[in-house]
Write a protein that holds these residues in place. Structure first.
Motif, mmCIF file in Angstrom:
data_model
loop_
_atom_site.group_PDB
_atom_site.id
_atom_site.type_symbol
_atom_site.label_atom_id
_atom_site.label_comp_id
_atom_site.label_asym_id
_atom_site.label_seq_id
_atom_site.Cartn_x
_atom_site.Cartn_y
_atom_site.Cartn_z
ATOM 1 N N TYR A 14 -67.968 -8.996 -24.629
ATOM 2 C CA TYR A 14 -66.695 -8.780 -25.327
ATOM 3 C C TYR A 14 -66.478 -7.296 -25.604
ATOM 4 C CZ TYR A 14 -63.170 -8.979 -29.042
ATOM 5 O OH TYR A 14 -62.050 -8.787 -29.810
ATOM 6 N N GLY A 15 -67.540 -6.604 -25.996
ATOM 7 C CA GLY A 15 -67.424 -5.180 -26.246
ATOM 8 C C GLY A 15 -67.070 -4.399 -24.990
ATOM 9 N N LEU A 16 -67.651 -4.755 -23.863
ATOM 10 C CA LEU A 16 -67.342 -4.061 -22.612
ATOM 11 C C LEU A 16 -65.926 -4.375 -22.137
ATOM 12 C CD1 LEU A 16 -70.774 -4.458 -20.806
ATOM 13 C CD2 LEU A 16 -69.720 -2.322 -21.571
ATOM 14 N N ALA A 23 -60.463 2.299 -22.876
ATOM 15 C CA ALA A 23 -60.655 3.498 -22.058
ATOM 16 C C ALA A 23 -59.323 4.031 -21.550
ATOM 17 C CB ALA A 23 -61.579 3.186 -20.878
ATOM 18 N N GLY A 24 -58.466 3.117 -21.075
ATOM 19 C CA GLY A 24 -57.152 3.543 -20.605
ATOM 20 C C GLY A 24 -56.312 4.143 -21.714
ATOM 21 N N LEU A 25 -56.337 3.505 -22.895
ATOM 22 C CA LEU A 25 -55.578 4.020 -24.030
ATOM 23 C C LEU A 25 -56.107 5.371 -24.482
ATOM 24 C CD1 LEU A 25 -53.341 3.498 -26.103
ATOM 25 C CD2 LEU A 25 -55.023 2.330 -27.530
ATOM 26 N N ALA A 144 -70.640 -6.493 -15.643
ATOM 27 C CA ALA A 144 -70.909 -5.719 -14.429
ATOM 28 C C ALA A 144 -69.700 -4.873 -14.036
ATOM 29 C CB ALA A 144 -71.300 -6.659 -13.288
ATOM 30 N N VAL A 145 -68.513 -5.484 -14.070
ATOM 31 C CA VAL A 145 -67.298 -4.740 -13.713
ATOM 32 C C VAL A 145 -67.057 -3.585 -14.689
ATOM 33 C CG1 VAL A 145 -64.788 -4.894 -13.494
ATOM 34 C CG2 VAL A 145 -66.226 -6.698 -12.548
ATOM 35 N N SER A 146 -67.236 -3.850 -15.979
ATOM 36 C CA SER A 146 -66.992 -2.824 -16.990
ATOM 37 C C SER A 146 -67.958 -1.654 -16.838
ATOM 38 C CB SER A 146 -67.105 -3.427 -18.390
ATOM 39 O OG SER A 146 -66.188 -4.473 -18.558
ATOM 40 N N LEU A 147 -69.225 -1.947 -16.573
ATOM 41 C CA LEU A 147 -70.205 -0.877 -16.392
ATOM 42 C C LEU A 147 -69.908 -0.069 -15.132
ATOM 43 C CD1 LEU A 147 -73.491 -2.704 -17.450
ATOM 44 C CD2 LEU A 147 -72.292 -0.886 -18.683
ATOM 45 N N CYS A 148 -69.448 -0.737 -14.088
ATOM 46 C CA CYS A 148 -69.050 -0.018 -12.865
ATOM 47 C C CYS A 148 -67.876 0.915 -13.143
ATOM 48 C CB CYS A 148 -68.691 -1.005 -11.764
ATOM 49 S SG CYS A 148 -70.095 -1.877 -11.041
ATOM 50 N N VAL A 149 -66.918 0.453 -13.945
ATOM 51 C CA VAL A 149 -65.776 1.295 -14.309
ATOM 52 C C VAL A 149 -66.238 2.489 -15.136
ATOM 53 C CG1 VAL A 149 -63.667 1.382 -15.699
ATOM 54 C CG2 VAL A 149 -64.066 -0.535 -14.153
ATOM 55 N N LEU A 243 -68.534 -1.412 -28.142
ATOM 56 C CA LEU A 243 -69.749 -2.219 -28.288
ATOM 57 C C LEU A 243 -69.987 -2.589 -29.746
ATOM 58 C CD1 LEU A 243 -72.236 -0.455 -25.834
ATOM 59 C CD2 LEU A 243 -70.797 -2.445 -25.423
ATOM 60 N N LEU A 244 -69.727 -1.649 -30.645
ATOM 61 C CA LEU A 244 -69.938 -1.906 -32.069
ATOM 62 C C LEU A 244 -69.009 -3.006 -32.570
ATOM 63 C CD1 LEU A 244 -71.347 -1.093 -34.691
ATOM 64 C CD2 LEU A 244 -69.604 0.675 -35.002
#
Length: 293
Positions: A14-16, A23-25, A144-149, A243-244
């Motif tokens: 959920y955090g990712l 990140a976009g904002l 996985a997708v979020s970490l790749c981004v 993440l927090l």
């Protein structure tokens, strides 16, 4: 012990997902200096475009095409609407993004209705057990997708010429313009990339959970909390804050601890806002924001 690990992994996923959206904002805020109130609307738009594309070409095509279309729409909005308003100040820009959020909501309800929609994940992502834990495979896919981004954004911003120009345009736009770079084009690029990231988060959330008109309102406020807690314009701060907040809400819901006459699960929706208030009192610039931001 298994329940603890599953709760932690759910909180991380959920955090990712929050990071993808924030990140976009954060990028848009950094380059334009204004909060984009329509950012969560691009997240919702990505989910609905993903639903429509998945019906015809499958989930894989939706995962790629929906963010691209959302990014193009965001770049077009910046070029046609935001750019003419730039000289009128941030208030005008903020108000037009606020209005856009309502326009997108009404258009989506007109095209797809108000009922929740769901589009199924591929068979490979429909499992409910990972590493002998009761964790949906789709949650692992989101991680996985979020970490790749995250890795891709770091590489683009720190290892490419375009990324260096973007970073310079955030802090010294006049100097970048004087050196011959097209700052308005940089703003349009960043707005488009930020909208595409929101669209990607929308496809992941819409397919894993549910696609509905209320999804923008549900996530929009939490994303603003993440940006404030992490520090205005700080991408790393947005990652830490995501993440927090994700862990805080998920663990409060999962453990459901008694807190007097109420439980932690009932307080979970309010916890990010409590965190934001405490952060504004203790460290107004956010976790990794600069003093005076």
């Amino acid at each position: 012990m298994e329940f603890f690990f599953v709760s932690v992994l759910n909180g991380l996923s959920y955090g990712l997902l929050l990071f993808l959206l924030s990140a976009g904002l954060t990028l848009i805020l950094g380059i334009m200096g204004v909060l984009n109130f329509a950012h969560a609307s691009f997240y919702m738009l990505g989910a609905y475009l993903g639903y429509a594309l998945a019906q015809h070409w499958g989930f894989s095509a939706a995962l790629v095409l929906a963010p691209l279309l959302t990014g193009l729409l965001g770049a077009g909005f910046e070029h046609l609407v935001m750019r003419p308003l730039h000289r009128q100040g941030h208030v005008a820009e903020l108000l037009v993004t606020f209005g856009l959020s309502y326009v997108v909501l009404e258009l989506i309800q007109l095209l797809w209705g108000r009922a929740p929609l769901s589009f199924s994940l591929p068979q490979a992502l429909q499992g409910t057990s990972v590493w002998m834990l009761d964790l949906p495979v789709s949650r692992l896919f989101i991680m996985a997708v979020s970490l790749c981004v995250l890795v891709a954004l770091w590489w683009l911003l720190h290892r490419t010429r375009t990324g260096l120009v973007v970073q310079a345009a955030i802090t010294h736009p006049d100097m970048v313009q004087a050196l011959g770079h097209n700052v308005p084009a940089v703003r349009m690029l960043v707005f488009g990339v930020g909208s595409a990231l929101a669209g990607l988060a929308g496809v992941l959330a819409g397919s894993t959970f549910v696609t509905e008109p209320a999804m923008a309102g549900a996530m929009g406020a939490v994303v603003f909390v993440v940006v404030v807690v992490g520090g205005m314009g700080s991408l790393l701060g947005a990652f830490v804050a995501s993440l927090l907040v994700g862990m805080l809400q998920t663990l409060a819901l999962s453990w459901d601890l008694p807190l007097g006459s109420i439980s932690s699960a009932r307080l979970a929706p309010a916890l990010p806002f409590v965190l934001m208030v405490l952060m504004l009192i203790w460290r107004p610039q956010g976790l990794l924001g600069k003093q005076g931001d």
